[in-house]
Design an enzyme around this catalytic site. Structure first.
Site, PDB file in Angstrom:
ATOM      1  N   LYS A 137      21.726   3.381  51.383  1.00 20.53           N
ATOM      2  CA  LYS A 137      20.609   4.139  51.907  1.00 20.53           C
ATOM      3  C   LYS A 137      19.269   3.440  51.637  1.00 20.53           C
ATOM      4  CE  LYS A 137      23.176   7.420  53.493  1.00 20.53           C
ATOM      5  NZ  LYS A 137      23.149   8.808  53.019  1.00 20.53           N
ATOM      6  N   HIS A 667      33.111  14.583  48.810  1.00 23.92           N
ATOM      7  CA  HIS A 667      33.047  13.187  49.265  1.00 23.92           C
ATOM      8  C   HIS A 667      31.616  12.682  49.166  1.00 23.92           C
ATOM      9  CE1 HIS A 667      33.606   9.530  51.483  1.00 23.92           C
ATOM     10  NE2 HIS A 667      32.651   9.878  52.334  1.00 23.92           N
ATOM     11  N   HIS A 720      33.169   1.819  58.999  1.00 23.32           N
ATOM     12  CA  HIS A 720      31.986   1.534  59.803  1.00 23.32           C
ATOM     13  C   HIS A 720      32.146   0.262  60.628  1.00 23.32           C
ATOM     14  CE1 HIS A 720      30.477   4.309  56.733  1.00 23.32           C
ATOM     15  NE2 HIS A 720      29.634   4.698  57.664  1.00 23.32           N
TER      16      HIS A 720
END
Length: 792
Positions: A137, A667, A720
């Site tokens: 992030k 999660h 991803h």
């Protein structure tokens, strides 16, 4: 003597376009439907349009260098010539192909051999290649950046011309240009060492000459200003990093155009005087996150320097109160004798494009909001007032004042029943009935799972058919019965595929869900939704955050019917899938008229109601996802304790009403957890699943050192990327995990949900995961066999 004139600018603008044109072009390119030249043309058109918008809003510069086809940090990696050697680039490959290889991984197998990122899935058990760069992030936002990799062999050089080409494009269009770069210290700080014992800080001396070359070239092009972002000045930095700023910027100043050093997201605190005294021509500060520092900055910043004040919130969508903003700006304008600029607090990357596309949004709530285009308009209004031209913006001022007053007094915002419920809570409301060892024994008997139980994180591919059916239902072109039938067919498909693959704990696949936060927000009171309020999360992935405008409650069950339908299809345990209160908070645009902690507690009680309804319906395993809990940490450690107390309590409130025999999962993904492990343990989930594959299980090491007491599922492959990892790779990662976590507490699962992947690659990867798990079960416990569950 003439009065000084206030200027305006923006630190960055959304990339995707008014209609997500960039997302569509990227996905067409990855599928092979358009070539690189066509993709580049889309990018050039978007940049041109966005610069025109900036100029039409009265900004004194257009910002160049904020555009990216995937991520601005990935742009910087290519600009600085430090693409990781592990990708094996020879240097003659197309620049975009290398760029997407770093972002999406490299697939190589026996039938198809390519040196770069491929646009298709792969089902070969023996597939190899290179994993994508790790993502994490961007500070405390929901934007993901690609993490640079550094080692003692890392070298830097001026290797990409993209920034200079974009500057030329803007100059040729007649725009005054402010180029933007991520600063050298922040670039190194945000990267990761890939070699034991190596300190990436040691690379600064060889990095600075490349920045000098970049700045000299920008100056030669005629760039008027360069904005250099050093957001790490808002962090608790080690002394040697702090002390490196002055010599670094003294060196850069020799070849640079005027430099505006930009900080955002956090107070400068002990770095305030340092930032003010650096040898740069101007300083941008975030007056939304740190309004209390404006006076200090005005005191310390020399009068010959530009002071840029981030006065419009670049992180949220609430309209700026013009009177409050002017009350903050005027004393600073009087105190600082130098030039004053105004801007959003940070890049507008973090807010949607424009309210113009919101035809169905409630008119009253719409009047309270401002997206990126409207925020530029707010700057125009504030600038006019500061430049003694208030008469030209009287209508805009009156409209803003009326909207802000209406929001403050609206009866839609506060609800007595919600306030009363929170007032009646007790200290024990966030505690399970028994400690984890007792719960673990009861749950082991109930579910009788094998060694290394397997599951997924929740979602399965959101196919074109699923999206089309959901869109038709929303438009009223598909009735509720037909929609439910279609979604049940998709749930059945997901359940049957999981059974065929051999997974131990199943999920219903979330076909009916548009987004893990939006889906819940649509069913909670106090939320509203946009039609086109898209914000980039990473690459082509966009999210449409809900807007929390008032008190939150749950009018009716949200997931029970879908989950119980899925459970009716199989004797295997079916997980109920929920999003946790902190993630709903973090991934929404949150009301700013009360503490975030109060909003979090309201959401927690709403989720608790859903958890209890699932338990009553016979669902024995319930996952409450909290991927955003780490990103909510204040950037300054001084604020961590208070945040973690209310954030972990919110999770426990949502989870603690159930009996011991109900297993609670959570999660978390793409965050550094090691510095908050005691608090994660204090959340007391029975099972936690985390992202670890891109880091090669590095993130798991802290859990082992901490001796994390509960069960844990480290992700064994990266969802991803379209790349399908081999059985061998997954065995390697599971074995690494088994060296850290007691084998009886270890689960096997992917890194995250699978909604963005296609079915062929999803099935191939999960089959490889099951094969790896079965081989290790035989190796670690040859006599271990799955048992039938007592109930589900």
């Amino acid at each position: 003597m003439t009065a000084k004139k206030t200027l305006s600018h923006t630190l960055g603008f959304p990339r995707m376009g008014a209609h997500r044109e960039l997302k569509l072009a990227l996905e067409q390119h990855w599928k092979g439907d358009i070539d690189a030249a066509a993709l580049e043309a889309v990018g050039a058109d978007l940049r041109a349009r966005h610069w025109v918008i900036q100029r039409e809003a009265g900004l004194d510069f257009v910002t160049v260098g904020d555009f990216a086809f995937y991520d601005h940090v990935a742009n910087q990696i290519q600009l600085l010539g430090c693409e990781p050697a592990r990708f094996g680039f020879g240097g003659d490959e197309p620049v975009l192909s290398r760029y997407f290889a770093m972002a999406r991984g490299v697939q190589v197998d026996a039938e198809h051999t390519c040196g770069l990122a491929c646009n298709h899935g792969n089902t070969s058990e023996g597939s190899e290649g290179e994993t994508a760069l790790e993502m994490t992030k961007w500070f405390d936002t929901n934007y993901h950046y690609l993490v640079p990799e550094f080692s003692s062999t890392t070298q830097f050089k001026l290797a990409s011309h993209r920034l200079f080409e974009e500057v030329d494009q803007a100059l040729q269009a007649g725009h005054p240009v402010k180029a933007v770069l991520l600063g050298p210290l922040s670039f190194l700080w945000l990267g990761k060492e890939k070699e034991a014992g190596f300190d990436r800080f040691s690379l600064l001396e060889q990095l600075l000459p490349v920045y000098e070359n970049i700045l000299a070239r920008l100056k030669a092009q005629g760039v008027q200003w360069v904005q250099i972002d050093e957001p790490i000045l808002g962090l608790d930095l080690p002394d040697h990093w702090r002390h490196a700023f002055e010599p670094a910027y003294s060196r850069l100043a020799r070849s640079a155009p005027p430099v505006l050093l930009a900080t955002y997201f956090s107070p400068l605190q002990e770095n305030l005087r340092l930032a003010c005294q650096l040898p740069v021509a101007g300083l941008h500060v975030d007056a939304v996150r740190a309004p209390e520092e404006l006076t200090g900055v005005a005191d310390w910043l020399p009068s010959h320097k530009v002071l840029s004040v981030g006065i419009v919130d670049g992180r949220n969508i609430w309209r700026t109160d013009p009177d409050a903003a002017l009350a903050r700006l005027r004393p600073v304008a009087d105190k600082h004798q130098g030039a004053l600029w105004i801007a959003p607090s940070c890049s507008l990357l973090h807010v949607p494009y424009s309210l113009q596309a919101e035809a169905t949004l409630d008119p009253e709530i719409k009047s309270w909001l401002a997206f990126a285009v409207e925020k530029l308009g707010e700057l125009q209004t504030l600038k006019a007032v500061l430049n003694d031209d208030a008469a030209s913006v009287q209508a805009a001022l009156a409209e803003a004042r009326s909207a802000c007053a209406a929001r403050r007094s609206s009866p839609r915002v506060h609800r007595a029943d919600v306030a009363l419920r929170l007032a009646r809570t007790t200290a024990d409301d966030d505690r399970r009935a028994s400690a984890f060892p007792q719960r673990q024994a009861v749950q082991a008997e109930r579910f009788a799972l094998p060694l290394l139980p397997t599951t997924t994180i929740g979602s399965f591919p959101q196919t074109a058919d699923i999206r089309a059916a959901r869109a038709a239902f929303k438009r009223g072109q598909l009735d509720e019965a037909s929609y439910r039938q279609k979604m049940q067919a998709e749930i059945t498909l997901a359940v049957r595929k999981q059974e065929a693959i051999g997974l131990d704990v199943l999920v219903h696949g979330e076909a009916e869900r548009n987004d893990m936060v939006e889906y819940f927000g649509e069913q909670l009171a106090g939320f509203t939704f946009t039609t086109n309020g898209w914000v980039q999360s990473y690459g082509s992935r966009c999210v449409k955050p809900p807007v929390i405008y008032g008190d939150v409650s749950r009018p009716a069950a949200m997931t029970v019917a879908w989950t119980t339908y899925a459970q009716s299809l199989t004797p295997l345990p079916m997980k109920g899938m929920l999003t946790g209160p902190i993630t709903i908070l973090q991934w929404s645009f949150v009301r700013d008229d009360q503490p975030r902690s109060s909003t979090a507690q309201q959401i927690a009680w709403a989720i608790r109601d859903e958890v209890l309804d699932l338990e009553r319906a016979g669902i024995g395993i319930i996952q409450i996802d909290e991927p955003a809990i780490r990103e909510g940490l204040p950037l300054r450690r001084a604020g961590w304790k208070a945040y973690l107390e209310w954030a972990t309590r919110a999770f426990r409130v949502s989870a603690s009403g159930v009996a011991d025999r109900t297993q609670i999962h959570t999660h978390m993904c793409y965050s550094e957890f090691n510095d908050i492990l005691p608090e994660i343990a204090a959340m007391d989930a029975d099972v936690i699943t985390i992202e670890t594959s891109r880091s090669g299980m590095e993130l798991l090491r802290g859990f082992g050192d901490f001796k994390y007491p509960n069960e844990i599922g480290p992700g064994v492959y990266d969802i991803h990327s379209p790349r399908v990892p081999s059985v061998h790779e997954m065995i390697n990662l599971i074995q690494k995990a088994a060296g850290v976590v007691p084998i009886e507490n270890l689960w096997v699962n992917p890194d995250c949900g699978l909604k963005t992947r296609g079915w062929p690659e999803t099935e191939a990867a999960l089959l490889n995961m099951m094969t790896a798990t079965k081989l290790l079960r035989q190796k670690l416990a040859p006599n271990s066999q799955p048992k039938a569950t007592e109930d589900s």
